[in-house]
Design an enzyme around this catalytic site. Structure first.
Site, mmCIF file in Angstrom:
data_model
loop_
_atom_site.group_PDB
_atom_site.id
_atom_site.type_symbol
_atom_site.label_atom_id
_atom_site.label_comp_id
_atom_site.label_asym_id
_atom_site.label_seq_id
_atom_site.Cartn_x
_atom_site.Cartn_y
_atom_site.Cartn_z
ATOM 1 N N GLY A 216 -19.345 128.018 100.553
ATOM 2 C CA GLY A 216 -18.285 127.224 99.906
ATOM 3 C C GLY A 216 -17.613 126.306 100.911
ATOM 4 O O GLY A 216 -18.178 125.938 101.944
ATOM 5 N N ILE A 217 -16.372 126.006 100.610
ATOM 6 C CA ILE A 217 -15.636 124.982 101.335
ATOM 7 C C ILE A 217 -14.659 125.652 102.314
ATOM 8 O O ILE A 217 -14.181 126.744 102.039
ATOM 9 C CB ILE A 217 -14.906 124.128 100.265
ATOM 10 N N GLY A 218 -14.386 125.044 103.483
ATOM 11 C CA GLY A 218 -13.309 125.541 104.352
ATOM 12 C C GLY A 218 -13.774 126.178 105.642
ATOM 13 O O GLY A 218 -14.948 126.088 106.022
ATOM 14 N N ALA A 219 -12.819 126.833 106.333
ATOM 15 C CA ALA A 219 -13.084 127.377 107.663
ATOM 16 C C ALA A 219 -13.974 128.621 107.616
ATOM 17 O O ALA A 219 -14.736 128.874 108.547
ATOM 18 C CB ALA A 219 -11.752 127.718 108.340
ATOM 19 N N ILE A 220 -13.879 129.387 106.524
ATOM 20 C CA ILE A 220 -14.646 130.638 106.487
ATOM 21 C C ILE A 220 -16.164 130.380 106.531
ATOM 22 O O ILE A 220 -16.864 131.010 107.325
ATOM 23 C CB ILE A 220 -14.205 131.528 105.306
ATOM 24 N N GLU A 239 -24.209 124.426 97.036
ATOM 25 C CA GLU A 239 -23.516 123.309 96.392
ATOM 26 C C GLU A 239 -23.232 122.201 97.412
ATOM 27 O O GLU A 239 -23.494 121.043 97.199
ATOM 28 C CB GLU A 239 -22.211 123.828 95.814
ATOM 29 N N GLY A 337 -18.040 125.621 92.002
ATOM 30 C CA GLY A 337 -19.318 126.311 91.817
ATOM 31 C C GLY A 337 -19.232 127.814 92.026
ATOM 32 O O GLY A 337 -20.263 128.480 92.102
HETATM 33 N N1 COA Z 1 -0.386 133.531 97.071
HETATM 34 C C1 COA Z 1 0.319 132.449 97.468
HETATM 35 N N2 COA Z 1 -0.166 131.530 98.320
HETATM 36 C C2 COA Z 1 -1.410 131.712 98.792
HETATM 37 C C3 COA Z 1 -2.192 132.822 98.433
HETATM 38 C C4 COA Z 1 -1.638 133.753 97.540
HETATM 39 N N3 COA Z 1 -2.316 134.835 97.143
HETATM 40 N N4 COA Z 1 -3.389 132.736 99.071
HETATM 41 C C5 COA Z 1 -3.360 131.616 99.804
HETATM 42 N N5 COA Z 1 -2.179 131.014 99.625
HETATM 43 C C6 COA Z 1 -1.741 129.746 100.259
HETATM 44 C C7 COA Z 1 -2.041 129.717 101.739
HETATM 45 O O1 COA Z 1 -0.973 130.243 102.494
HETATM 46 C C8 COA Z 1 -2.237 128.236 101.989
HETATM 47 O O2 COA Z 1 -0.970 127.614 102.044
HETATM 48 P P1 COA Z 1 -0.757 126.272 102.913
HETATM 49 O O3 COA Z 1 -1.677 125.241 102.317
HETATM 50 O O4 COA Z 1 0.678 125.968 102.704
HETATM 51 O O5 COA Z 1 -1.152 126.645 104.308
HETATM 52 C C9 COA Z 1 -2.923 127.761 100.711
HETATM 53 O O6 COA Z 1 -2.581 128.722 99.708
HETATM 54 C C10 COA Z 1 -4.431 127.679 100.839
HETATM 55 O O7 COA Z 1 -4.945 128.906 101.288
HETATM 56 P P2 COA Z 1 -6.222 128.958 102.229
HETATM 57 O O8 COA Z 1 -6.565 130.388 102.427
HETATM 58 O O9 COA Z 1 -6.032 128.111 103.446
HETATM 59 O O10 COA Z 1 -7.255 128.237 101.292
HETATM 60 P P3 COA Z 1 -8.672 127.607 101.625
HETATM 61 O O11 COA Z 1 -8.516 126.204 102.043
HETATM 62 O O12 COA Z 1 -9.468 128.517 102.497
HETATM 63 O O13 COA Z 1 -9.303 127.593 100.153
HETATM 64 C C11 COA Z 1 -9.660 128.457 97.970
HETATM 65 C C12 COA Z 1 -9.423 128.785 99.436
HETATM 66 C C13 COA Z 1 -9.819 129.756 97.211
HETATM 67 C C14 COA Z 1 -8.474 127.687 97.394
HETATM 68 C C15 COA Z 1 -10.947 127.574 97.878
HETATM 69 O O14 COA Z 1 -12.020 128.273 98.412
HETATM 70 C C16 COA Z 1 -11.253 127.197 96.434
HETATM 71 O O15 COA Z 1 -10.735 126.229 95.942
HETATM 72 N N6 COA Z 1 -12.135 127.980 95.757
HETATM 73 C C17 COA Z 1 -12.456 127.761 94.358
HETATM 74 C C18 COA Z 1 -13.722 126.979 94.171
HETATM 75 C C19 COA Z 1 -14.903 127.535 94.888
HETATM 76 O O16 COA Z 1 -14.966 128.671 95.283
HETATM 77 N N7 COA Z 1 -15.900 126.719 95.072
HETATM 78 C C20 COA Z 1 -17.082 127.177 95.767
HETATM 79 C C21 COA Z 1 -18.133 126.222 95.931
HETATM 80 S S1 COA Z 1 -17.743 124.912 97.107
#
Ligand code: COA
Length: 439
Positions: A216-220, A239, A337
């Site tokens: 997926g997307i991001g640092a992980i 994707e 996705g």
């Molecule tokens: N409650 C409140 N806030 C939360 C939270 C929770 N349970 N979990 C995370 N947050 C906040 C974080 O503190 C962070 O805040 P900031 O932007 O002010 O720093 C923000 O939400 C984003 O969290 P982060 O863990 O940095 O998100 P990410 O960039 O790693 O993205 C998803 C994680 C889940 C949002 C992202 O993977 C996503 O959109 N997934 C859905 C779609 C998908 O999985 N697609 C896959 C194919 S590409």
């Protein structure tokens, strides 16, 4: 001069003139992510005063998204299919909206007219000697949007790479052409923290030599890739990919040699990273972009072998309900996705697919306090992205929780065991209240 060359010339105009063809009430879609024609979008925003109620729909945007600012709310209406940060506020403030959709269904929604497109603003490469332009870094729904739109306004950009696969459109398919050379929009590479590296190491335990990966997307995802340098013969059916994949291809770790489907090729629906990734993919027979109704279709994903899908979440409740796109009633991102790949992995013909949700155990709230992302209940108003039946593995920096086939109590125990130690006692007390039994 060839016929297509004459046509090309006859369609040439300026951005200012081109966007005058957009009419009030039109539904406008941009080609996706790094393929967004930012030059045309800017021209459209500059011309805002002459439109009312133009609906803008897209998924991921790397642009500034100025059309979603409050001063334009009578001119542009946001109907987002995946909420990027720049449109989040418009939706939170009520003048924008969001449509939940599985990414693999978007081209079909367009074909069936469920998603109507009057105007597609597209970005393509310069044409080749046969009059074909490449969409470069996106195939996904972008190719279908160009085919289905009543009017296609294209930015022809000689910096767009030519990526093989289902990315080609002919000059005949474009109605209005604006030449403008500009760098392809890039995504900043995230800095990987110690926590993410620990998550990456845990995910790597679930990846065998010969596995096919979706990231997926991001640092992980980048942290997972950094933990895979000792593996062999990995493949890509994903994707999207970013720069981290290039490192592993160049190191010979990803070679796609053991893929059951499309061996020898990294199959992706869009590329999102830096120029390094885009240059790598340029005219590279080892990378193919296909439409999202192929790449993300669970039945296509299921044809891959040793499929390992890694995505992230905002919260997971005791039952394994996965919340990835909303924080309470706030729409934060989109379904994308995630479910496509969770289901595709579960359906794999070799029965070995794994669907992983990888996330840090805690998050920082707006007021600076820490909360556990493993929670007894999902927040009021939050939407479940992946259902508890679809949930498979949840991974944090503290370990791996297996959920498939587990009872409610087993799920909750497995999840609490990988929660942040600071929250485990509190979660265990919640467990005892809820299940009327000792943790
Ligand atoms: N409650 C409140 N806030 C939360 C939270 C929770 N349970 N979990 C995370 N947050 C906040 C974080 O503190 C962070 O805040 P900031 O932007 O002010 O720093 C923000 O939400 C984003 O969290 P982060 O863990 O940095 O998100 P990410 O960039 O790693 O993205 C998803 C994680 C889940 C949002 C992202 O993977 C996503 O959109 N997934 C859905 C779609 C998908 O999985 N697609 C896959 C194919 S590409």
């Amino acid at each position: 001069m060839k016929k297509w060359e004459m046509e090309y010339k006859s369609k040439l105009t300026t951005a200012e003139e081109a966007v005058k063809r957009i009419k009030s009430g039109d539904k406008v879609v941009f080609t996706h992510a790094g393929s967004e024609p930012l030059y045309l979008v800017d021209a459209m925003v500059k011309n805002a005063e002459s439109y009312s109620n133009v609906t803008i729909s897209n998924l991921v945007t790397l642009g500034k998204g100025e059309y979603s600012l409050p001063q334009y709310k009578d001119h542009f209406k946001i109907n987002s299919w995946f909420v990027s940060p720049c449109v989040r506020q418009a939706i939170a403030d009520g003048y924008g909206d969001f449509t939940p959709v599985f990414f693999h269904e978007v081209p079909n929604y367009i074909r069936r007219g469920i998603f109507e497109i009057d105007v597609c603003l597209a970005m393509v490469s310069s044409p080749d000697e046969h009059g074909y332009c490449s969409l470069g870094v996106a195939s996904d729904y972008s190719t279908e949007a160009i085919r289905s739109a009543k009017l296609v306004i294209a930015q022809v950009n000689d910096q767009v790479p030519v990526v093989y696969g289902n990315t080609f459109v002919h000059v005949d398919d474009l109605d209005v052409i604006v030449e403008h050379s500009a760098p392809v929009p890039e995504m900043k590479i995230p800095v990987i923290t110690e926590t993410e590296l620990a998550i990456g190491r845990n995910c790597a335990l679930l990846v065998e030599d010969g596995s096919t990966l979706q990231l997926g997307i991001g640092a992980i995802p980048d942290a997972v890739l950094a933990s895979l340098t000792h593996k062999k013969d990995l493949g890509i059916h994903s994707e999207m990919i970013s720069d981290g994949v290039v490192d592993l291809i160049e190191a010979g770790v990803i070679n796609n040699s053991r893929k059951a489907l499309n061996p020898g090729k990294s199959i992706v629906t869009f590329l999102m990273g830096t120029k390094r990734l885009y240059d790598f993919a340029n005219r590279n027979p080892g990378v193919e972009l296909r439409t999202v109704d192929y790449v993300n279709h669970p039945m296509i994903i299921a044809k891959n072998n040793d499929m390992v899908c890694i995505n992230s979440a905002l919260a997971v409740d005791f039952m394994g309900q996965i919340v990835s796109d909303s924080i309470g009633t706030k729409q934060f991102s989109g379904v994308g996705g995630q479910v496509d790949f969770m289901r595709g992995a579960a359906m794999t013909l070799d029965g070995k697919g794994k669907g992983i949700i990888a996330m840090p155990s805690v998050a920082k709230k707006k007021d600076g306090s820490m909360i556990s992302k493993i929670t007894p209940f999902i927040d009021h108003g939050a939407a479940v992205t992946t259902s508890r039946q679809d949930a498979d593995y949840v991974v944090t920096e503290y370990g791996i929780a297996e959920l498939k086939g587990r009872t409610l109590k087993q799920r909750a125990r497995n999840l609490i065991n990988i929660a942040h130690p600071q929250f485990r006692d509190e979660l265990a007390s919640e467990f005892e209240r809820r299940f009327l039994t000792t943790f």
